[in-house]
Scaffold this motif. Structure first.
Motif: not given
Length: 144
Positions: A114-124, A126-132
């Motif tokens: 029942g969760a909603v995938h908002v957006r994927t933030l891809y690695a750059d 400075d930061n590794e990937s994460c999913i909001v």
């Protein structure tokens, strides 16, 4: 100076038990047994005045390591982005494509709950990937 012994994270929500049970599935937490003298939570809720039924619910880490989560019914709905959110650490220690694959698999599992995938933030650089994401009542959290 005294030290903090425990932390509880409290969610304001419309349907405490529904949101709590979602988070139990996300984190592997467990709901407590019904209060003493009641065989089920439904029995307990039925014993309360109508306005108090389903007003709160809680869940906890069965290992005792993580904080207790407490969910309380409030009359107003969510109107803005959370000022505080949970990071669900599904990809700890992983990098690159391996991390992203683990996060995407966990995202798919949570969407089925029942969760909603908002957006994927891809690695750059400075930061590794994460999913909001958002839980079943729209509270933001991250798969990290």
């Amino acid at each position: 100076m005294s030290s903090v012994k425990q932390v509880q994270v409290t969610f304001d929500c419309a349907e405490p038990e529904r949101v709590a049970r979602f988070w139990c599935e996300v984190l592997g937490y467990v709901a407590p047994p019904p209060p003493e003298g009641f065989a089920t939570w439904d029995d307990f809720h039925d014993s309360l005045p109508p306005e108090d039924r389903g007003a709160w619910f809680a869940c906890s880490d069965p290992t005792g390591v993580g904080p207790r989560l407490y969910f309380q019914r409030v009359p107003e709905g969510k109107v803005a982005k959370n000022r505080v959110h949970l990071d669900v650490r599904a990809g700890t220690g992983l990098v690159g494509a391996e991390r992203l694959a683990v996060l995407e698999a966990e995202c798919a599992r949570l969407v089925a709950l029942g969760a909603v995938h908002v957006r994927t933030l891809y690695a750059d650089e400075d930061n590794e990937s994460c999913i909001v994401m958002q839980d079943v009542e729209g509270n933001e959290f991250c798969l990290d």
